[in-house]
Design a protein around this motif. Structure first.
Motif, short mmCIF file in Angstrom:
data_model
loop_
_atom_site.label_atom_id
_atom_site.label_comp_id
_atom_site.label_asym_id
_atom_site.label_seq_id
_atom_site.Cartn_x
_atom_site.Cartn_y
_atom_site.Cartn_z
N CYS A 95 0.86 -1.18 0.00
CA CYS A 95 0.00 0.00 0.00
C CYS A 95 0.90 1.23 0.00
O CYS A 95 1.69 1.42 0.92
CB CYS A 95 -0.92 -0.01 1.22
N MET A 96 0.77 2.02 -1.00
CA MET A 96 1.61 3.20 -1.16
C MET A 96 1.22 4.28 -0.16
O MET A 96 0.07 4.35 0.27
CB MET A 96 1.50 3.73 -2.59
N GLY A 144 -0.12 7.56 1.53
CA GLY A 144 -1.22 8.45 1.16
C GLY A 144 -2.47 7.75 0.65
O GLY A 144 -3.45 8.40 0.34
N ILE A 145 -2.45 6.42 0.57
CA ILE A 145 -3.62 5.68 0.12
C ILE A 145 -4.43 5.27 1.34
O ILE A 145 -3.95 4.50 2.19
CB ILE A 145 -3.23 4.42 -0.70
N GLU A 146 -5.64 5.79 1.45
CA GLU A 146 -6.52 5.44 2.57
C GLU A 146 -7.01 4.01 2.37
O GLU A 146 -7.47 3.65 1.28
CB GLU A 146 -7.71 6.41 2.55
N HIS A 147 -6.88 3.18 3.40
CA HIS A 147 -7.29 1.79 3.28
C HIS A 147 -7.64 1.24 4.66
O HIS A 147 -7.39 1.87 5.66
CB HIS A 147 -6.19 0.94 2.63
N TRP A 148 -8.22 0.07 4.70
CA TRP A 148 -8.55 -0.56 5.97
C TRP A 148 -8.28 -2.05 5.89
O TRP A 148 -8.20 -2.62 4.82
CB TRP A 148 -9.99 -0.27 6.39
N HIS A 149 -8.13 -2.64 7.06
CA HIS A 149 -7.90 -4.08 7.19
C HIS A 149 -9.11 -4.63 7.93
O HIS A 149 -9.50 -4.06 8.94
CB HIS A 149 -6.66 -4.37 8.05
N THR A 151 -14.85 -14.99 9.54
CA THR A 151 -13.42 -15.24 9.59
C THR A 151 -12.68 -14.07 10.24
O THR A 151 -13.13 -12.93 10.15
CB THR A 151 -12.81 -15.46 8.19
N GLY A 152 -11.57 -14.37 10.85
CA GLY A 152 -10.76 -13.33 11.47
C GLY A 152 -9.67 -12.87 10.51
O GLY A 152 -9.51 -13.40 9.42
N VAL A 153 -8.90 -11.89 10.96
CA VAL A 153 -7.79 -11.41 10.15
C VAL A 153 -6.64 -11.08 11.08
O VAL A 153 -6.83 -10.55 12.17
CB VAL A 153 -8.17 -10.18 9.29
N THR A 154 -5.44 -11.44 10.66
CA THR A 154 -4.22 -11.08 11.36
C THR A 154 -3.26 -10.54 10.31
O THR A 154 -3.16 -11.11 9.22
CB THR A 154 -3.58 -12.30 12.04
N TYR A 155 -2.60 -9.46 10.61
CA TYR A 155 -1.66 -8.93 9.64
C TYR A 155 -0.44 -8.38 10.35
O TYR A 155 -0.47 -8.02 11.51
CB TYR A 155 -2.30 -7.88 8.74
N ILE A 156 0.65 -8.33 9.61
CA ILE A 156 1.90 -7.75 10.08
C ILE A 156 2.23 -6.62 9.11
O ILE A 156 2.24 -6.83 7.90
CB ILE A 156 3.04 -8.79 10.10
N ALA A 157 2.48 -5.45 9.64
CA ALA A 157 2.77 -4.30 8.78
C ALA A 157 4.15 -3.76 9.10
O ALA A 157 4.57 -3.72 10.25
CB ALA A 157 1.73 -3.21 9.00
N THR A 158 4.85 -3.36 8.07
CA THR A 158 6.13 -2.68 8.23
C THR A 158 6.05 -1.36 7.51
O THR A 158 5.42 -1.25 6.46
CB THR A 158 7.30 -3.52 7.68
N SER A 159 6.68 -0.36 8.07
CA SER A 159 6.67 0.96 7.46
C SER A 159 7.97 1.67 7.82
O SER A 159 8.30 1.79 8.99
CB SER A 159 5.48 1.77 7.98
N PRO A 160 8.69 2.14 6.83
CA PRO A 160 9.93 2.86 7.13
C PRO A 160 9.63 4.12 7.93
O PRO A 160 8.71 4.87 7.60
CB PRO A 160 10.48 3.22 5.75
N LYS A 175 9.16 7.56 6.31
CA LYS A 175 7.95 7.86 5.54
C LYS A 175 6.87 8.54 6.39
O LYS A 175 5.84 8.93 5.89
CB LYS A 175 7.36 6.59 4.93
N GLY A 176 7.08 8.65 7.70
CA GLY A 176 6.09 9.29 8.55
C GLY A 176 5.34 8.29 9.39
O GLY A 176 5.54 7.09 9.29
N LYS A 177 4.46 8.79 10.23
CA LYS A 177 3.74 7.93 11.16
C LYS A 177 2.41 7.45 10.57
O LYS A 177 1.92 8.01 9.59
CB LYS A 177 3.48 8.67 12.46
N THR A 178 1.85 6.44 11.17
CA THR A 178 0.55 5.92 10.77
C THR A 178 -0.53 6.88 11.24
O THR A 178 -0.51 7.35 12.36
CB THR A 178 0.31 4.53 11.41
N ILE A 179 -1.46 7.16 10.37
CA ILE A 179 -2.61 8.00 10.72
C ILE A 179 -3.83 7.10 10.74
O ILE A 179 -4.24 6.56 9.69
CB ILE A 179 -2.80 9.13 9.70
N TRP A 180 -4.40 6.90 11.91
CA TRP A 180 -5.57 6.03 12.06
C TRP A 180 -6.82 6.81 11.73
O TRP A 180 -7.02 7.93 12.19
CB TRP A 180 -5.64 5.48 13.48
#
Length: 60
Positions: A16-17, A19-24, A30-39, A42-47
Motif C-alpha cells: 500500500c503506497m 497516502g492511500i486510505e485503506h482498511w484491514h 473469519t478473522g484477520v491477522t496482519y503484520i505491517a512494516t513501514s519505514p 515515511k512518517g507515522k501511521t494515521i488512524w
C-alpha cells in the motif's frame, strides 16, 4: 477516493503506497491477522475513524 474491496488469502503480500486510505478487516465468519512494516522516514501511521457495525454489516 474509495478503493474496491480485495479478498486476500493466507500468505498474500499487499503493498500500500503512502497516502492511500485503506482498511484491514475480517468477515463475520473469519478473522484477520496482519503484520505491517513501514519505514520511519515515511512518517507515522494515521488512524482513521472506526468502522461502525452498521457500516460493516451494510445496514442502513
Amino acid at each position: 477516493m474509495s478503493q474496491p474491496t480485495k479478498n486476500q488469502k493466507k500468505g498474500d503480500v499487499i503493498n500500500c503506497m503512502p497516502g492511500i486510505e485503506h482498511w484491514h478487516g475480517a468477515t463475520p465468519k473469519t478473522g484477520v491477522t496482519y503484520i505491517a512494516t513501514s519505514p520511519a522516514a515515511k512518517g507515522k501511521t494515521i488512524w482513521l475513524k472506526k468502522v461502525s457495525d452498521d457500516e460493516y454489516y451494510g445496514k442502513k
